[in-house]
Motif scaffolding. Structure first.
Motif, PDB file in Angstrom:
ATOM      1  N   ASN A 183      -9.712   9.405  -8.504  1.00  0.00           N
ATOM      2  CA  ASN A 183      -8.316   9.255  -8.901  1.00  0.00           C
ATOM      3  C   ASN A 183      -7.621   8.228  -8.010  1.00  0.00           C
ATOM      4  OD1 ASN A 183      -8.338  11.225 -10.955  1.00  0.00           O
ATOM      5  ND2 ASN A 183      -8.059  12.863  -9.467  1.00  0.00           N
ATOM      6  N   TYR A 184      -6.580   7.606  -8.558  1.00  0.00           N
ATOM      7  CA  TYR A 184      -5.777   6.697  -7.756  1.00  0.00           C
ATOM      8  C   TYR A 184      -5.039   7.477  -6.669  1.00  0.00           C
ATOM      9  CZ  TYR A 184      -6.610   3.115 -11.312  1.00  0.00           C
ATOM     10  OH  TYR A 184      -7.190   2.204 -12.158  1.00  0.00           O
ATOM     11  N   VAL A 185      -4.730   6.787  -5.581  1.00  0.00           N
ATOM     12  CA  VAL A 185      -4.081   7.407  -4.424  1.00  0.00           C
ATOM     13  C   VAL A 185      -2.612   7.012  -4.411  1.00  0.00           C
ATOM     14  CG1 VAL A 185      -4.050   7.560  -1.906  1.00  0.00           C
ATOM     15  CG2 VAL A 185      -6.239   7.369  -3.130  1.00  0.00           C
ATOM     16  N   LYS A 186      -1.743   7.997  -4.263  1.00  0.00           N
ATOM     17  CA  LYS A 186      -0.300   7.747  -4.242  1.00  0.00           C
ATOM     18  C   LYS A 186       0.049   6.715  -3.175  1.00  0.00           C
ATOM     19  CE  LYS A 186       4.183  10.037  -3.615  1.00  0.00           C
ATOM     20  NZ  LYS A 186       4.841   9.236  -4.661  1.00  0.00           N
ATOM     21  N   ASP A 187       0.905   5.770  -3.562  1.00  0.00           N
ATOM     22  CA  ASP A 187       1.430   4.712  -2.696  1.00  0.00           C
ATOM     23  C   ASP A 187       0.396   3.649  -2.328  1.00  0.00           C
ATOM     24  OD1 ASP A 187       3.923   6.011  -2.700  1.00  0.00           O
ATOM     25  OD2 ASP A 187       3.376   7.218  -0.949  1.00  0.00           O
ATOM     26  N   GLU A 188      -0.795   3.738  -2.918  1.00  0.00           N
ATOM     27  CA  GLU A 188      -1.810   2.705  -2.715  1.00  0.00           C
ATOM     28  C   GLU A 188      -1.941   1.879  -3.994  1.00  0.00           C
ATOM     29  OE1 GLU A 188      -3.548   1.887   0.035  1.00  0.00           O
ATOM     30  OE2 GLU A 188      -2.327   3.366   1.110  1.00  0.00           O
ATOM     31  N   PRO A 189      -2.358   0.606  -3.878  1.00  0.00           N
ATOM     32  CA  PRO A 189      -2.477  -0.221  -5.083  1.00  0.00           C
ATOM     33  C   PRO A 189      -3.440   0.365  -6.108  1.00  0.00           C
ATOM     34  CG  PRO A 189      -2.590  -1.587  -3.111  1.00  0.00           C
ATOM     35  CD  PRO A 189      -2.662  -0.160  -2.653  1.00  0.00           C
ATOM     36  N   ILE A 190      -3.085   0.185  -7.375  1.00  0.00           N
ATOM     37  CA  ILE A 190      -3.995   0.491  -8.473  1.00  0.00           C
ATOM     38  C   ILE A 190      -5.262  -0.343  -8.290  1.00  0.00           C
ATOM     39  CG2 ILE A 190      -4.307   0.186 -10.968  1.00  0.00           C
ATOM     40  CD1 ILE A 190      -2.467   2.473 -10.313  1.00  0.00           C
ATOM     41  N   LEU A 191      -6.409   0.233  -8.613  1.00  0.00           N
ATOM     42  CA  LEU A 191      -7.678  -0.485  -8.518  1.00  0.00           C
ATOM     43  C   LEU A 191      -8.178  -0.836  -9.913  1.00  0.00           C
ATOM     44  CD1 LEU A 191      -9.396   1.729  -5.797  1.00  0.00           C
ATOM     45  CD2 LEU A 191      -8.188  -0.444  -5.462  1.00  0.00           C
ATOM     46  N   CYS A 192      -8.725  -2.028 -10.045  1.00  0.00           N
ATOM     47  CA  CYS A 192      -9.187  -2.495 -11.348  1.00  0.00           C
ATOM     48  C   CYS A 192     -10.339  -3.476 -11.142  1.00  0.00           C
ATOM     49  CB  CYS A 192      -8.045  -3.160 -12.116  1.00  0.00           C
ATOM     50  SG  CYS A 192      -7.210  -4.454 -11.177  1.00  0.00           S
ATOM     51  N   ILE A 193     -10.949  -3.885 -12.223  1.00  0.00           N
ATOM     52  CA  ILE A 193     -11.947  -4.946 -12.162  1.00  0.00           C
ATOM     53  C   ILE A 193     -11.208  -6.275 -12.043  1.00  0.00           C
ATOM     54  CG2 ILE A 193     -13.776  -6.114 -13.452  1.00  0.00           C
ATOM     55  CD1 ILE A 193     -14.302  -3.362 -14.776  1.00  0.00           C
ATOM     56  N   GLY A 194     -11.697  -7.155 -11.184  1.00  0.00           N
ATOM     57  CA  GLY A 194     -10.977  -8.407 -11.003  1.00  0.00           C
ATOM     58  C   GLY A 194     -11.842  -9.515 -10.436  1.00  0.00           C
ATOM     59  N   ILE A 195     -11.215 -10.668 -10.292  1.00  0.00           N
ATOM     60  CA  ILE A 195     -11.843 -11.840  -9.688  1.00  0.00           C
ATOM     61  C   ILE A 195     -10.948 -12.312  -8.552  1.00  0.00           C
ATOM     62  CG2 ILE A 195     -12.576 -14.230 -10.044  1.00  0.00           C
ATOM     63  CD1 ILE A 195     -13.110 -13.457 -12.988  1.00  0.00           C
ATOM     64  N   VAL A 209       7.294   4.944 -13.147  1.00  0.00           N
ATOM     65  CA  VAL A 209       7.107   6.383 -12.942  1.00  0.00           C
ATOM     66  C   VAL A 209       5.653   6.654 -12.553  1.00  0.00           C
ATOM     67  CG1 VAL A 209       7.214   8.679 -13.984  1.00  0.00           C
ATOM     68  CG2 VAL A 209       8.949   6.964 -14.552  1.00  0.00           C
ATOM     69  N   THR A 210       4.735   6.371 -13.460  1.00  0.00           N
ATOM     70  CA  THR A 210       3.320   6.535 -13.142  1.00  0.00           C
ATOM     71  C   THR A 210       2.899   5.528 -12.071  1.00  0.00           C
ATOM     72  OG1 THR A 210       3.066   6.983 -15.512  1.00  0.00           O
ATOM     73  CG2 THR A 210       1.057   6.883 -14.183  1.00  0.00           C
ATOM     74  N   THR A 211       3.373   4.322 -12.231  1.00  0.00           N
ATOM     75  CA  THR A 211       3.144   3.251 -11.259  1.00  0.00           C
ATOM     76  C   THR A 211       4.487   2.622 -10.915  1.00  0.00           C
ATOM     77  OG1 THR A 211       2.768   1.689 -13.070  1.00  0.00           O
ATOM     78  CG2 THR A 211       0.820   2.733 -12.093  1.00  0.00           C
ATOM     79  N   VAL A 242       3.518 -14.188   4.326  1.00  0.00           N
ATOM     80  CA  VAL A 242       3.803 -14.474   2.924  1.00  0.00           C
ATOM     81  C   VAL A 242       4.052 -13.159   2.191  1.00  0.00           C
ATOM     82  CG1 VAL A 242       2.417 -16.580   2.910  1.00  0.00           C
ATOM     83  CG2 VAL A 242       1.381 -14.412   2.213  1.00  0.00           C
ATOM     84  N   VAL A 243       4.777 -13.259   1.093  1.00  0.00           N
ATOM     85  CA  VAL A 243       5.048 -12.085   0.266  1.00  0.00           C
ATOM     86  C   VAL A 243       3.766 -11.665  -0.451  1.00  0.00           C
ATOM     87  CG1 VAL A 243       6.287 -11.277  -1.776  1.00  0.00           C
ATOM     88  CG2 VAL A 243       7.481 -12.634  -0.039  1.00  0.00           C
ATOM     89  N   ASN A 244       3.545 -10.363  -0.530  1.00  0.00           N
ATOM     90  CA  ASN A 244       2.395  -9.812  -1.252  1.00  0.00           C
ATOM     91  C   ASN A 244       2.913  -8.796  -2.264  1.00  0.00           C
ATOM     92  OD1 ASN A 244      -0.230  -9.285  -2.012  1.00  0.00           O
ATOM     93  ND2 ASN A 244      -0.638  -7.861  -0.333  1.00  0.00           N
ATOM     94  N   ARG A 245       3.037  -9.220  -3.515  1.00  0.00           N
ATOM     95  CA  ARG A 245       3.509  -8.329  -4.579  1.00  0.00           C
ATOM     96  C   ARG A 245       2.342  -7.499  -5.085  1.00  0.00           C
ATOM     97  NH1 ARG A 245       5.118 -13.496  -5.312  1.00  0.00           N
ATOM     98  NH2 ARG A 245       7.349 -13.966  -5.096  1.00  0.00           N
ATOM     99  N   ARG A 246       2.626  -6.248  -5.456  1.00  0.00           N
ATOM    100  CA  ARG A 246       1.549  -5.383  -5.915  1.00  0.00           C
ATOM    101  C   ARG A 246       2.085  -4.255  -6.786  1.00  0.00           C
ATOM    102  NH1 ARG A 246      -0.489  -2.327  -0.396  1.00  0.00           N
ATOM    103  NH2 ARG A 246       1.411  -1.172   0.095  1.00  0.00           N
ATOM    104  N   ILE A 247       1.168  -3.593  -7.489  1.00  0.00           N
ATOM    105  CA  ILE A 247       1.486  -2.420  -8.296  1.00  0.00           C
ATOM    106  C   ILE A 247       0.764  -1.232  -7.670  1.00  0.00           C
ATOM    107  CG2 ILE A 247       1.386  -1.339 -10.561  1.00  0.00           C
ATOM    108  CD1 ILE A 247       3.197  -3.796 -10.476  1.00  0.00           C
ATOM    109  N   VAL A 248       1.539  -0.203  -7.285  1.00  0.00           N
ATOM    110  CA  VAL A 248       0.947   0.957  -6.625  1.00  0.00           C
ATOM    111  C   VAL A 248       1.052   2.181  -7.529  1.00  0.00           C
ATOM    112  CG1 VAL A 248       1.492   0.036  -4.343  1.00  0.00           C
ATOM    113  CG2 VAL A 248       3.075   1.647  -5.430  1.00  0.00           C
ATOM    114  N   PHE A 249       0.173   3.141  -7.269  1.00  0.00           N
ATOM    115  CA  PHE A 249       0.215   4.410  -7.995  1.00  0.00           C
ATOM    116  C   PHE A 249       1.354   5.249  -7.439  1.00  0.00           C
ATOM    117  CE2 PHE A 249      -1.557   8.795  -8.758  1.00  0.00           C
ATOM    118  CZ  PHE A 249      -1.323   8.776 -10.126  1.00  0.00           C
TER     119      PHE A 249
END
Length: 371
Positions: free
Chosen positions: A68-80, A22-24, A2-9
């Motif tokens: 710090n966030y890691v380049k090319d890895e997903p942004i990390l946040c609080i979530g459920i 640019v930033t993400t 399945v497709v996995n969409r994401r936002i990376v640093f």
């Protein structure tokens, strides 16, 4: 698959506003939900994510209290997240995890250590509240307001005392205002638009409000506090408004230092405004205390969960949320935190296909869906 969409640093940006692309950047990968290795952890469908101003500090490349966030890895946040497969005895498919470090993507494999140290099981809401409310007023933002007031102001929060709240129409500020008002505290609040000021006055009951973009905070606080000054300041902003409070603080006043958003995106370090009257912290014997809400979790979580979600469900606490539908909209939503275009708590419903299950079906009908 399945497709996995994401936002990376994407790249460090130490100054100015974060820039989508640019930033993400958005990225699309694939994941085999049936066969991906769990290595002792859990496979989850990420349901919703909280976007918070402090995330900006992890994009600057400096030293912060979280990595710090890691380049090319997903942004990390609080979530459920919702468990799909598990190799952890404590979790089974269908369980929800409130997690402090969720990748900003549709599906994730969460390691055992992360889940055990930074996650907790939560019930599927049955009180009519949306899942995103459990990231805002009934979640991290609410915890921040509730726990810091209990810990730092405590029994001094009494009828007839006064409080100044900045960022008052935001996720944390809304709760601070209402907790204070319900304790009989007189509140002056600031926000960045006339509509937000109207909300604070007419719906949340603030005695005084002002638009910090058009009004002079020194004059507004002088008028509100009079000769005695203002007892408490819940500071989400810092800068000129912090200086104005110190100038018009009451003897033994308390500053709850929650954030300094006025300086998060400065073009140069010297552009950040710091108070020029700090010596009055000494002469007025003020308490100026910062905090990290995770330090208070163990002590206050049980009472928070017993009180605040039900008060929201009963309408005793009002909530405004800014919900984006779809993970690909997270970049634009994050930017709204700093332009002032958000309306309350900024969150992303990632699991848009099950919006009804998460009590957001009606809102989805009139919203843009990012897919």
């Amino acid at each position: 698959m399945v497709v996995n969409r994401r936002i990376v640093f994407n790249q460090v940006k130490a100054t100015g506003l974060p820039e989508p692309g640019v930033t993400t950047r958005p990225e699309q990968t694939e994941i085999d939900l049936d066969n991906v290795a769990l290595n002792g952890g859990v496979l989850v469908r990420n349901v919703a994510a909280s976007l918070d101003p402090t995330m900006r500090n992890r994009m600057k490349g400096g030293v912060y209290f979280t990595p710090n966030y890691v380049k090319d890895e997903p942004i990390l946040c609080i979530g459920i997240s919702e468990v799909l497969r598990s190799e952890l005895d404590a979790y089974k498919p269908g369980d929800l995890i409130f997690i402090w470090s969720q990748p900003l993507e549709e599906y994730s494999v969460l390691p055992r250590q992360l889940v055990e140290q930074a996650g907790r099981k939560m019930d599927v809401p049955t009180n009519g509240l949306s899942i995103t409310t459990y990231l805002g007023a009934a979640g991290m933002a609410g915890m921040t307001a509730y726990m810091s007031i209990k810990e730092i102001i405590g029994d001094r929060l009494q009828p007839g005392t006064t409080m100044f709240v900045t960022g008052a129409a935001g996720a944390v500020g809304q709760l601070v205002v209402q907790i204070a008002r319900q304790a009989g505290v007189k509140v002056i609040a600031s926000a960045g638009s006339d509509d937000k000021c109207r909300f604070l006055r007419e719906e949340l009951g603030c005695e005084a409000v002002f638009n910090y973009k058009t009004a002079d905070p020194f004059e507004e606080l002088k008028k509100f506090g009079g000769e005695r000054g203002i007892d408490f300041y819940f500071d989400n902003v810092g800068g000129t408004q912090l200086e104005a409070y110190i100038e018009h603080s009451a003897k033994y006043g308390i500053i709850v230092a929650c954030g300094y958003i006025s300086g998060y995106n400065a073009d140069k370090p010297e552009d950040i405004v710091y108070p020029k009257n700090l010596f009055k912290v000494v002469t007025r014997e003020l308490t100026y205390r910062g905090f990290i809400v995770s330090s208070f979790i163990q002590k206050h979580l049980a009472s928070f969960l017993a009180e605040i979600p039900q008060m929201i469900a009963d309408g005793k606490i009002k909530v405004k949320e800014d919900v984006t539908f779809g993970v690909l909209g997270a970049e634009d939503a994050f930017l709204r935190l700093f332009t002032g275009d958000n309306e309350g708590k900024v969150a992303v419903l990632i699991d848009v296909d099950h919006a009804d299950k998460w009590n957001l079906g009606e809102r989805k009908k009139t919203a843009k869906v990012w897919q």
